[in-house]
Design a protein around this motif. Sequence first.
Motif, PDB file in Angstrom:
ATOM      1  N   THR A   1       0.840  -1.187   0.000  1.00 24.82           N
ATOM      2  CA  THR A   1       0.000   0.000   0.000  1.00 24.82           C
ATOM      3  C   THR A   1       0.878   1.241   0.000  1.00 24.82           C
ATOM      4  OG1 THR A   1      -1.769   1.143   1.193  1.00 24.82           O
ATOM      5  CG2 THR A   1      -0.191  -0.064   2.523  1.00 24.82           C
ATOM      6  N   ASP A   2       0.312   2.367  -0.395  1.00 29.85           N
ATOM      7  CA  ASP A   2       1.054   3.629  -0.365  1.00 29.85           C
ATOM      8  C   ASP A   2       1.334   4.084   1.056  1.00 29.85           C
ATOM      9  OD1 ASP A   2       1.163   3.831  -3.102  1.00 29.85           O
ATOM     10  OD2 ASP A   2      -0.542   5.175  -3.269  1.00 29.85           O
ATOM     11  N   GLY A   3       0.417   3.793   1.961  1.00 25.99           N
ATOM     12  CA  GLY A   3       0.567   4.218   3.348  1.00 25.99           C
ATOM     13  C   GLY A   3      -0.331   3.395   4.248  1.00 25.99           C
ATOM     14  N   MET A   4      -0.108   3.535   5.537  1.00 27.06           N
ATOM     15  CA  MET A   4      -0.810   2.706   6.511  1.00 27.06           C
ATOM     16  C   MET A   4      -2.000   3.394   7.179  1.00 27.06           C
ATOM     17  SD  MET A   4       0.571  -0.157   6.543  1.00 27.06           S
ATOM     18  CE  MET A   4       1.929  -0.691   5.566  1.00 27.06           C
TER      19      MET A   4
ATOM     20  N   ARG B   1      -6.525   2.561  10.548  1.00 29.08           N
ATOM     21  CA  ARG B   1      -7.795   3.119  11.005  1.00 29.08           C
ATOM     22  C   ARG B   1      -8.964   2.167  10.763  1.00 29.08           C
ATOM     23  NH1 ARG B   1     -10.557   8.010   7.929  1.00 29.08           N
ATOM     24  NH2 ARG B   1     -11.333   6.236   6.761  1.00 29.08           N
ATOM     25  N   ASP B   2      -9.011   1.579   9.553  1.00 26.96           N
ATOM     26  CA  ASP B   2     -10.196   0.816   9.141  1.00 26.96           C
ATOM     27  C   ASP B   2     -10.006  -0.696   9.191  1.00 26.96           C
ATOM     28  OD1 ASP B   2     -11.299   3.320   8.576  1.00 26.96           O
ATOM     29  OD2 ASP B   2     -10.724   3.219   6.460  1.00 26.96           O
ATOM     30  N   GLY B   3      -8.764  -1.156   9.317  1.00 23.71           N
ATOM     31  CA  GLY B   3      -8.514  -2.597   9.322  1.00 23.71           C
ATOM     32  C   GLY B   3      -8.319  -3.144   7.926  1.00 23.71           C
ATOM     33  N   ALA B   4      -8.349  -4.444   7.831  1.00 26.22           N
ATOM     34  CA  ALA B   4      -8.087  -5.137   6.570  1.00 26.22           C
ATOM     35  C   ALA B   4      -9.163  -4.843   5.538  1.00 26.22           C
ATOM     36  CB  ALA B   4      -8.000  -6.640   6.814  1.00 26.22           C
ATOM     37  N   LYS B   5      -8.766  -4.805   4.275  1.00 23.47           N
ATOM     38  CA  LYS B   5      -9.729  -4.657   3.185  1.00 23.47           C
ATOM     39  C   LYS B   5     -10.488  -5.971   3.037  1.00 23.47           C
ATOM     40  CE  LYS B   5      -7.100  -1.198   0.664  1.00 23.47           C
ATOM     41  NZ  LYS B   5      -6.375  -0.883  -0.569  1.00 23.47           N
TER      42      LYS B   5
ATOM     43  N   TYR C   1       0.282  -5.891   5.767  1.00 23.12           N
ATOM     44  CA  TYR C   1       0.239  -4.737   4.875  1.00 23.12           C
ATOM     45  C   TYR C   1       1.588  -4.035   4.960  1.00 23.12           C
ATOM     46  CZ  TYR C   1      -4.759  -5.254   4.195  1.00 23.12           C
ATOM     47  OH  TYR C   1      -5.995  -5.730   3.840  1.00 23.12           O
ATOM     48  N   MET C   2       2.143  -3.705   3.799  1.00 21.99           N
ATOM     49  CA  MET C   2       3.470  -3.112   3.757  1.00 21.99           C
ATOM     50  C   MET C   2       3.499  -1.922   2.810  1.00 21.99           C
ATOM     51  SD  MET C   2       5.598  -6.661   3.508  1.00 21.99           S
ATOM     52  CE  MET C   2       7.067  -5.962   4.212  1.00 21.99           C
ATOM     53  N   SER C   3       4.266  -0.917   3.206  1.00 21.07           N
ATOM     54  CA  SER C   3       4.571   0.191   2.309  1.00 21.07           C
ATOM     55  C   SER C   3       6.091   0.227   2.214  1.00 21.07           C
ATOM     56  CB  SER C   3       4.014   1.512   2.854  1.00 21.07           C
ATOM     57  OG  SER C   3       4.720   1.908   4.005  1.00 21.07           O
ATOM     58  N   MET C   4       6.610   1.171   1.483  1.00 17.45           N
ATOM     59  CA  MET C   4       8.067   1.247   1.367  1.00 17.45           C
ATOM     60  C   MET C   4       8.715   1.676   2.679  1.00 17.45           C
ATOM     61  SD  MET C   4       8.744   0.040  -1.511  1.00 17.45           S
ATOM     62  CE  MET C   4      10.029   0.476  -2.656  1.00 17.45           C
ATOM     63  N   GLY C   5       7.916   2.118   3.663  1.00 22.24           N
ATOM     64  CA  GLY C   5       8.528   2.577   4.905  1.00 22.24           C
ATOM     65  C   GLY C   5       7.927   2.002   6.175  1.00 22.24           C
ATOM     66  N   ASP C   6       6.918   1.123   6.082  1.00 22.30           N
ATOM     67  CA  ASP C   6       6.243   0.666   7.284  1.00 22.30           C
ATOM     68  C   ASP C   6       5.536  -0.651   6.988  1.00 22.30           C
ATOM     69  OD1 ASP C   6       5.235   0.684   9.866  1.00 22.30           O
ATOM     70  OD2 ASP C   6       3.809   2.309   9.538  1.00 22.30           O
ATOM     71  N   TRP C   7       5.120  -1.342   8.041  1.00 18.90           N
ATOM     72  CA  TRP C   7       4.301  -2.544   7.871  1.00 18.90           C
ATOM     73  C   TRP C   7       3.346  -2.656   9.046  1.00 18.90           C
ATOM     74  CZ3 TRP C   7       4.370  -6.667  11.318  1.00 18.90           C
ATOM     75  CH2 TRP C   7       5.407  -6.665  12.247  1.00 18.90           C
ATOM     76  N   HIS C   8       2.267  -3.409   8.822  1.00 17.86           N
ATOM     77  CA  HIS C   8       1.240  -3.572   9.844  1.00 17.86           C
ATOM     78  C   HIS C   8       0.639  -4.968   9.697  1.00 17.86           C
ATOM     79  CE1 HIS C   8      -1.818  -2.256  12.671  1.00 17.86           C
ATOM     80  NE2 HIS C   8      -2.772  -2.655  11.845  1.00 17.86           N
TER      81      HIS C   8
END
Length: 182
Positions: A75-78, A83-87, A110-117
């Motif tokens: 994803t582009d960002g977290m 906020r909303d949880g998994a798609k 979920y991962m972006s180029m700078g973070d993961w959740h």
Amino acid sequence: RKAWYDRMEPQEKPFKTRYAFWRGNLMDREITSLFKRNQVRVTHRIMGVDGTPIIIAGRIDFIDDDGAVADLKTTDGMFFIKRDGAKDNNTKQVLFYAYCEGTNKARLYYMSMGDWHRIDVGATNCEIHDNLLLIEDNARTLHAALVRGVPPDFQEGYSKSYWECKGKEWECEYYGKCYGKK
């Protein structure tokens, strides 16, 4: 509906979509290879409404250290994920993999180029079974539409305001075919 268009009237993907695919493939290749069981192919066979065999196929990204079926999503960002949880579609996908693997442990990263959740997906036998019935129904609907040569009707919950349909940068390449010109 988008799967129908991808098969019957394929369009060039916008650059942003191509970038998202590249980012996803890069992270997938580099991260899943670190797990002993990765890129596990799964299939599920059903019969179409006309008796034609249909194969639903997928690939589990990896089996996590605790035995959970795990799927990576980029994803582009977290912000919205946190906020909303998994798609919903991601949850359905990983629950299908849990069914195929015979486990009640499912997880999305979920991962972006700078973070993961990380999101653990609740997976009771009943939820997994109900999800499987929905996926089978969707596969039959797509198959029937492909045979007829006519796109399936819109599914409940999808509209012009669905995240993939709205927004200038992420506009689906089939927007004009689904909704007409803006």
